[in-house]
Design an enzyme around this catalytic site. Structure first.
Site, PDB file in Angstrom:
ATOM      1  N   SER A  90      -4.687   9.493   7.496  1.00 51.65           N
ATOM      2  CA  SER A  90      -3.927   8.231   7.515  1.00 51.65           C
ATOM      3  C   SER A  90      -3.005   8.088   6.309  1.00 51.65           C
ATOM      4  CB  SER A  90      -4.842   7.026   7.633  1.00 51.65           C
ATOM      5  OG  SER A  90      -5.917   7.148   6.759  1.00 51.65           O
TER       6      SER A  90
ATOM      7  N   GLU B  67      -1.102   2.053   8.516  1.00 48.04           N
ATOM      8  CA  GLU B  67      -2.181   1.662   9.431  1.00 48.04           C
ATOM      9  C   GLU B  67      -1.772   0.590  10.442  1.00 48.04           C
ATOM     10  OE1 GLU B  67      -5.975   1.345   7.474  1.00 48.04           O
ATOM     11  OE2 GLU B  67      -6.893   0.425   9.234  1.00 48.04           O
TER      12      GLU B  67
ATOM     13  N   ASP C  36      -2.216  -8.841  10.139  1.00 48.63           N
ATOM     14  CA  ASP C  36      -1.078  -9.780  10.187  1.00 48.63           C
ATOM     15  C   ASP C  36       0.180  -9.171  10.813  1.00 48.63           C
ATOM     16  OD1 ASP C  36      -2.828 -11.376   8.776  1.00 48.63           O
ATOM     17  OD2 ASP C  36      -1.814 -11.148   6.853  1.00 48.63           O
TER      18      ASP C  36
ATOM     19  N   GLY D 178       0.851  -1.188   0.000  1.00 51.02           N
ATOM     20  CA  GLY D 178       0.000   0.000   0.000  1.00 51.02           C
ATOM     21  C   GLY D 178       0.888   1.239   0.000  1.00 51.02           C
TER      22      GLY D 178
ATOM     23  N   HIS E 299     -13.661   0.514  10.125  1.00 48.17           N
ATOM     24  CA  HIS E 299     -12.988   1.214   9.026  1.00 48.17           C
ATOM     25  C   HIS E 299     -11.483   1.364   9.227  1.00 48.17           C
ATOM     26  CE1 HIS E 299     -12.645   4.054   5.718  1.00 48.17           C
ATOM     27  NE2 HIS E 299     -12.163   4.986   6.524  1.00 48.17           N
TER      28      HIS E 299
ATOM     29  N   ALA F 284       2.190   2.966   2.360  1.00 46.74           N
ATOM     30  CA  ALA F 284       3.328   2.960   3.293  1.00 46.74           C
ATOM     31  C   ALA F 284       4.497   2.176   2.696  1.00 46.74           C
ATOM     32  CB  ALA F 284       2.908   2.368   4.631  1.00 46.74           C
TER      33      ALA F 284
ATOM     34  N   HIS G 149     -16.504   3.887  10.466  1.00 45.53           N
ATOM     35  CA  HIS G 149     -16.870   4.990   9.576  1.00 45.53           C
ATOM     36  C   HIS G 149     -18.378   5.154   9.663  1.00 45.53           C
ATOM     37  CE1 HIS G 149     -17.317   7.583   6.126  1.00 45.53           C
ATOM     38  NE2 HIS G 149     -15.992   7.641   5.999  1.00 45.53           N
TER      39      HIS G 149
ATOM     40  N   GLU H  16     -13.756  17.381   5.319  1.00 42.60           N
ATOM     41  CA  GLU H  16     -14.355  16.207   5.967  1.00 42.60           C
ATOM     42  C   GLU H  16     -14.544  16.505   7.438  1.00 42.60           C
ATOM     43  OE1 GLU H  16     -12.712  12.319   4.809  1.00 42.60           O
ATOM     44  OE2 GLU H  16     -11.700  13.350   3.193  1.00 42.60           O
TER      45      GLU H  16
ATOM     46  N   ARG I 166     -15.604  11.681  13.684  1.00 42.04           N
ATOM     47  CA  ARG I 166     -16.235  10.404  13.327  1.00 42.04           C
ATOM     48  C   ARG I 166     -16.790   9.600  14.488  1.00 42.04           C
ATOM     49  NH1 ARG I 166     -12.470   8.049   8.641  1.00 42.04           N
ATOM     50  NH2 ARG I 166     -13.170   9.678   7.245  1.00 42.04           N
TER      51      ARG I 166
ATOM     52  N   ARG J 226      -8.913   8.985  14.896  1.00 40.87           N
ATOM     53  CA  ARG J 226      -8.175   9.596  13.780  1.00 40.87           C
ATOM     54  C   ARG J 226      -9.008  10.664  13.086  1.00 40.87           C
ATOM     55  NH1 ARG J 226      -8.066   8.250   8.007  1.00 40.87           N
ATOM     56  NH2 ARG J 226      -9.761   6.839   8.539  1.00 40.87           N
TER      57      ARG J 226
ATOM     58  N   LYS K 121       0.621 -10.023  -0.075  1.00 36.94           N
ATOM     59  CA  LYS K 121      -0.068 -11.316  -0.040  1.00 36.94           C
ATOM     60  C   LYS K 121      -1.140 -11.488  -1.112  1.00 36.94           C
ATOM     61  CE  LYS K 121      -3.373 -10.269   3.684  1.00 36.94           C
ATOM     62  NZ  LYS K 121      -3.868 -10.718   4.985  1.00 36.94           N
TER      63      LYS K 121
ATOM     64  N   GLY L 150      -9.550  11.455   0.306  1.00 40.48           N
ATOM     65  CA  GLY L 150      -8.300  12.055  -0.105  1.00 40.48           C
ATOM     66  C   GLY L 150      -7.265  12.110   0.988  1.00 40.48           C
TER      67      GLY L 150
HETATM   68  P1  FAD Z   1      -2.637  -0.946   3.026  1.00 43.17           P
HETATM   69  O1  FAD Z   1      -2.863   0.041   1.972  1.00 43.17           O
HETATM   70  O2  FAD Z   1      -3.820  -1.627   3.583  1.00 43.17           O
HETATM   71  O3  FAD Z   1      -1.641  -2.039   2.470  1.00 43.17           O
HETATM   72  C1  FAD Z   1      -1.346  -3.198   3.224  1.00 43.17           C
HETATM   73  C2  FAD Z   1      -0.555  -4.139   2.351  1.00 43.17           C
HETATM   74  O4  FAD Z   1      -0.005  -5.186   3.140  1.00 43.17           O
HETATM   75  C3  FAD Z   1      -1.375  -4.808   1.282  1.00 43.17           C
HETATM   76  O5  FAD Z   1      -0.594  -4.815   0.110  1.00 43.17           O
HETATM   77  C4  FAD Z   1      -1.549  -6.223   1.807  1.00 43.17           C
HETATM   78  O6  FAD Z   1      -1.749  -7.198   0.810  1.00 43.17           O
HETATM   79  C5  FAD Z   1      -0.223  -6.428   2.502  1.00 43.17           C
HETATM   80  N1  FAD Z   1      -0.204  -7.468   3.539  1.00 43.17           N
HETATM   81  C6  FAD Z   1      -0.960  -7.540   4.652  1.00 43.17           C
HETATM   82  N2  FAD Z   1      -0.620  -8.635   5.374  1.00 43.17           N
HETATM   83  C7  FAD Z   1       0.374  -9.268   4.691  1.00 43.17           C
HETATM   84  C8  FAD Z   1       1.115 -10.460   4.891  1.00 43.17           C
HETATM   85  N3  FAD Z   1       0.911 -11.271   5.952  1.00 43.17           N
HETATM   86  N4  FAD Z   1       2.059 -10.796   3.980  1.00 43.17           N
HETATM   87  C9  FAD Z   1       2.263 -10.032   2.878  1.00 43.17           C
HETATM   88  N5  FAD Z   1       1.574  -8.898   2.627  1.00 43.17           N
HETATM   89  C10 FAD Z   1       0.643  -8.522   3.520  1.00 43.17           C
HETATM   90  N6  FAD Z   1      -7.432   7.295   4.545  1.00 43.17           N
HETATM   91  C11 FAD Z   1      -7.237   8.579   4.185  1.00 43.17           C
HETATM   92  O7  FAD Z   1      -6.289   9.231   4.665  1.00 43.17           O
HETATM   93  N7  FAD Z   1      -8.059   9.174   3.261  1.00 43.17           N
HETATM   94  C12 FAD Z   1      -9.103   8.512   2.687  1.00 43.17           C
HETATM   95  O8  FAD Z   1      -9.802   9.066   1.858  1.00 43.17           O
HETATM   96  C13 FAD Z   1      -9.335   7.162   3.073  1.00 43.17           C
HETATM   97  N8  FAD Z   1     -10.388   6.482   2.555  1.00 43.17           N
HETATM   98  C14 FAD Z   1     -10.517   5.151   2.853  1.00 43.17           C
HETATM   99  C15 FAD Z   1     -11.526   4.415   2.240  1.00 43.17           C
HETATM  100  C16 FAD Z   1     -11.622   3.049   2.471  1.00 43.17           C
HETATM  101  C17 FAD Z   1     -12.724   2.262   1.800  1.00 43.17           C
HETATM  102  C18 FAD Z   1     -10.707   2.406   3.339  1.00 43.17           C
HETATM  103  C19 FAD Z   1     -10.799   0.932   3.602  1.00 43.17           C
HETATM  104  C20 FAD Z   1      -9.725   3.153   3.994  1.00 43.17           C
HETATM  105  C21 FAD Z   1      -9.616   4.516   3.753  1.00 43.17           C
HETATM  106  N9  FAD Z   1      -8.622   5.277   4.368  1.00 43.17           N
HETATM  107  C22 FAD Z   1      -8.446   6.583   4.002  1.00 43.17           C
HETATM  108  C23 FAD Z   1      -7.614   4.640   5.197  1.00 43.17           C
HETATM  109  C24 FAD Z   1      -6.348   4.412   4.366  1.00 43.17           C
HETATM  110  O9  FAD Z   1      -6.734   4.033   3.059  1.00 43.17           O
HETATM  111  C25 FAD Z   1      -5.463   3.340   4.956  1.00 43.17           C
HETATM  112  O10 FAD Z   1      -5.269   3.587   6.324  1.00 43.17           O
HETATM  113  C26 FAD Z   1      -4.107   3.369   4.270  1.00 43.17           C
HETATM  114  O11 FAD Z   1      -4.276   3.245   2.890  1.00 43.17           O
HETATM  115  C27 FAD Z   1      -3.262   2.233   4.806  1.00 43.17           C
HETATM  116  O12 FAD Z   1      -2.108   2.146   4.022  1.00 43.17           O
HETATM  117  P2  FAD Z   1      -1.023   1.044   4.377  1.00 43.17           P
HETATM  118  O13 FAD Z   1       0.027   1.154   3.345  1.00 43.17           O
HETATM  119  O14 FAD Z   1      -0.651   1.157   5.802  1.00 43.17           O
HETATM  120  O15 FAD Z   1      -1.825  -0.344   4.251  1.00 43.17           O
HETATM  121  C1  SIN Z   2     -13.728   8.922   3.456  1.00 43.37           C
HETATM  122  O1  SIN Z   2     -13.591   9.218   2.274  1.00 43.37           O
HETATM  123  O2  SIN Z   2     -14.739   9.189   4.116  1.00 43.37           O
HETATM  124  C2  SIN Z   2     -12.636   8.186   4.140  1.00 43.37           C
HETATM  125  C3  SIN Z   2     -11.644   9.132   4.662  1.00 43.37           C
HETATM  126  C4  SIN Z   2     -10.785   8.495   5.704  1.00 43.37           C
HETATM  127  O3  SIN Z   2     -11.036   7.382   6.151  1.00 43.37           O
HETATM  128  O4  SIN Z   2      -9.833   9.162   6.106  1.00 43.37           O
END
Ligand code: FAD
Ligand code: SIN
Length: 524
Positions: free
Chosen positions: A389, A373, A220, A13, A349, A15, A241, A113, A288, A384, A34, A48
């Site tokens: 995030s 996250e 995980d 993702g 959420h 990060a 959410h 928001e 929220r 939050r 994964k 956003g």
């Molecule tokens: P993720 O993007 O979840 O990526 C995790 C990665 O780890 C994935 O590739 C997954 O496959 C991999 N993984 C997990 N476990 C394993 C394992 N055991 N082995 C190998 N790979 C693994 N935040 C905002 O700031 N603005 C928004 O508008 C917003 N809208 C959102 C809307 C939705 C529907 C959702 C669900 C969340 C939203 N959020 C938003 C929150 C935000 O999207 C997430 O917090 C953020 O994208 C997390 O990024 P990340 O890189 O930490 O994890």
């Molecule tokens: C949303 O678009 O409402 C999600 C935003 C967030 O989770 O930060």
């Protein structure tokens, strides 16, 4: 099979990918993910990314909004640091090819928001995450130092434990030497030795029955660090959410972005009355935790399973231009959002807590970082602020990359690490044992550890988790590894942490609301 890399990254993702792009000039990088590379919560982000771009907005205002949303539990030093780096990090994201919506004069079209005192959300219509993931993956795939393993599953972190040493939680000298990675096709576990490892594995929404999170979000990384005896904190703060689309049976729940409320849409009850002002003067755009709790109360009062979000009085052309994804999704269910109110319900959420990290995203285990996250940096406190995030992930991946680049030259691989031993393990032939337990787990968490909690409900959850924990450990110990079994084990572990930490918190604060404790104080 054994592999050696300088930088191991678990997760693709925002990060994981933004970190990979920063460290790639300094050594061999491996990203393990994964599912397919773009499958992540990042991909589904709608509203956003929050950042300070122009006056009248200021860092001070964004800091203040973050602190208020966090209900007094944010780490102010971390909030100041992260918010004041927002502009630079967002510019970098744009340099990597991300496109954000603009006004006719070329300035960014900033959304609003809940909990934000200014318009400060950069977005790409209502598909911001998809655009970010696209741009980052494109750059990552071009880089010759970065290898990307899709459909491979990180099982456990490697520490001194695997050399036969006894280690205790929080002990100062625990060191991470890489991770064991399962190839689900061959069912073999590979040893990846890494000088530094970043956990970027996202949240844990799937411990609940209704969640906006994709199926990959099973906690995980958090469970791996906990098993490796690292510190995990603030897990009781699970953000629901307020507005997921009410469409029973759909998994994951489709999000109706808070940006739609920022655009003017209003929450209404079944009599068609706006109700949020009764609970908070900020109305539909209160933080929220407050909105989700108010909806929960309205649903309990009316006996209905949802409330409504009304966008029918807004400029319909602008509405569908700005929210094409939401418009199309609702229309596919015969709801024309220009003419009809949208049925909405809160859904799990965001995991506010997670792996405890410092300002450089260092965990309590040496050579191990966490960002996004899966981590708990102190930015979010007890709740939050919306759209903080994606920003947090960029800030902490940047800071951990800088730290890891400096340190990696002094770290050596530990070649004494043994390979995974699955001698005597058998194939689990009864998937029912896993799927049924998964469903029991979601039922326990949704019934007893949801938006409103109590001591009695938490105790019930803990007792029931104890049983499925013992059964699942027994199955795990005799089975050849399998992704679903590992995910279930991790989800149970994470649920235990949510419940335990909720029981330890003897107050109602932010996202942890207990009927047994009065809220600490009013926030505004
Ligand atoms: P993720 O993007 O979840 O990526 C995790 C990665 O780890 C994935 O590739 C997954 O496959 C991999 N993984 C997990 N476990 C394993 C394992 N055991 N082995 C190998 N790979 C693994 N935040 C905002 O700031 N603005 C928004 O508008 C917003 N809208 C959102 C809307 C939705 C529907 C959702 C669900 C969340 C939203 N959020 C938003 C929150 C935000 O999207 C997430 O917090 C953020 O994208 C997390 O990024 P990340 O890189 O930490 O994890
Ligand atoms: C949303 O678009 O409402 C999600 C935003 C967030 O989770 O930060």
């Amino acid at each position: 099979m054994r592999h050696s890399v300088d930088f191991l990254i678990i997760g693709s993702g925002i990060a994981g990918l933004s970190y990979a792009l920063k460290v790639a000039e300094y050594g061999k990088v491996l990203i393990v993910t994964k599912s397919r590379a773009n499958e992540s919560s990042t991909k589904y982000a709608q509203g956003g990314i929050a950042g300070v771009m122009y006056s009248p907005d200021s860092y001070e205002k964004h800091i203040n909004d973050t602190l208020i949303a966090g209900a007094g539990l944010c780490n102010e030093k971390i909030v100041r640091m992260a918010i004041s780096e927002s502009t630079d990090r967002i510019k970098e994201l744009i340099d990597w090819g991300t496109s954000f919506d603009k006004e006719k004069d070329g300035s960014f079209r900033l959304g609003k928001e809940g909990g934000h005192s200014e318009n400060r959300i950069l977005h790409h219509k209502d598909k911001t995450g998809k655009e970010i993931e696209r741009a980052l993956l494109k750059s990552v795939k071009k880089h010759t130092n970065i290898a990307l393993w899709e459909n491979k599953f990180a099982v456990d972190l490697i520490t001194q434990h695997h050399l036969g040493h006894i280690i205790n939680r929080g002990q100062a000298d625990i060191t991470c030497y890489g991770a064991y990675i399962l190839d689900p096709k061959t069912k073999k576990v590979e040893t990846v030795l890494a000088k530094t490892t970043l956990i970027a594995s996202g949240g844990a929404g799937n411990v609940y029955r209704n969640t906006t999170n994709p199926p990959i979000a099973t906690g995980d990384g958090i469970a791996m660090v906990y098993r490796a005896k690292g510190m995990v904190e603030n897990m009781e703060f699970i953000q629901f959410h307020p507005t997921s689309l009410y469409n029973p049976g759909e998994k994951p729940s489709f999000l109706i972005s808070e940006a739609l409320r920022g655009f003017g849409a209003i929450l209404k009850n079944h009599k068609g009355e706006p109700f949020m002002e009764k609970y908070d003067k900020r109305g539909s755009l209160a933080p929220r935790d407050i909105v989700a709790r108010s909806i929960d109360k309205e649903m309990k009062k009316s006996g209905k399973n949802f409330v409504f979000l009304d966008a029918t009085f807004l400029d319909s052309e602008d509405l569908i231009q700005s929210f094409p994804g939401i418009y199309a999704k609702c229309l596919s269910l015969s709801i024309d959002i220009r003419k009809e109110m949208i049925p909405v319900v809160p859904a799990a959420h965001y995991t506010c807590g997670g792996i405890k990290v410092d300002e450089n995203a260092r965990t309590t285990i040496s050579n191990l970082y966490a960002s996004g996250e899966s981590s708990s940096s102190g930015l979010h406190g007890a709740n939050r602020l919306a759209s903080n995030s994606l920003l947090e992930a960029l800030v902490f991946s940047h800071r951990s990359a800088k730290d890891a680049i400096k340190r990696v030259v002094k770290i050596k691989h530990n070649d004494l690490i043994p390979n995974w031993d699955d001698e005597g393990k058998k194939l689990n032939e009864e998937m029912l044992l896993i799927t049924q337990t998964q469903s029991e787990l979601q039922s326990i968490m949704s019934s007893y550890v949801s938006i409103v909690r109590s001591n009695l409900r938490l105790q019930r959850a803990l007792d029931r988790l104890g049983l499925i924990y013992r059964e699942t450990e027994e199955l795990y110990n005799k089975s050849v590894l399998d992704v679903q079994l590992c995910e279930l084990r991790n989800s149970i572990n994470v649920s235990y942490l949510i419940v335990k930490m909720a029981m330890q918190r003897k107050e109602s604060i932010g996202l942890h609301y207990s009927m047994d404790f009065k809220p600490r104080k009013k926030r505004s």
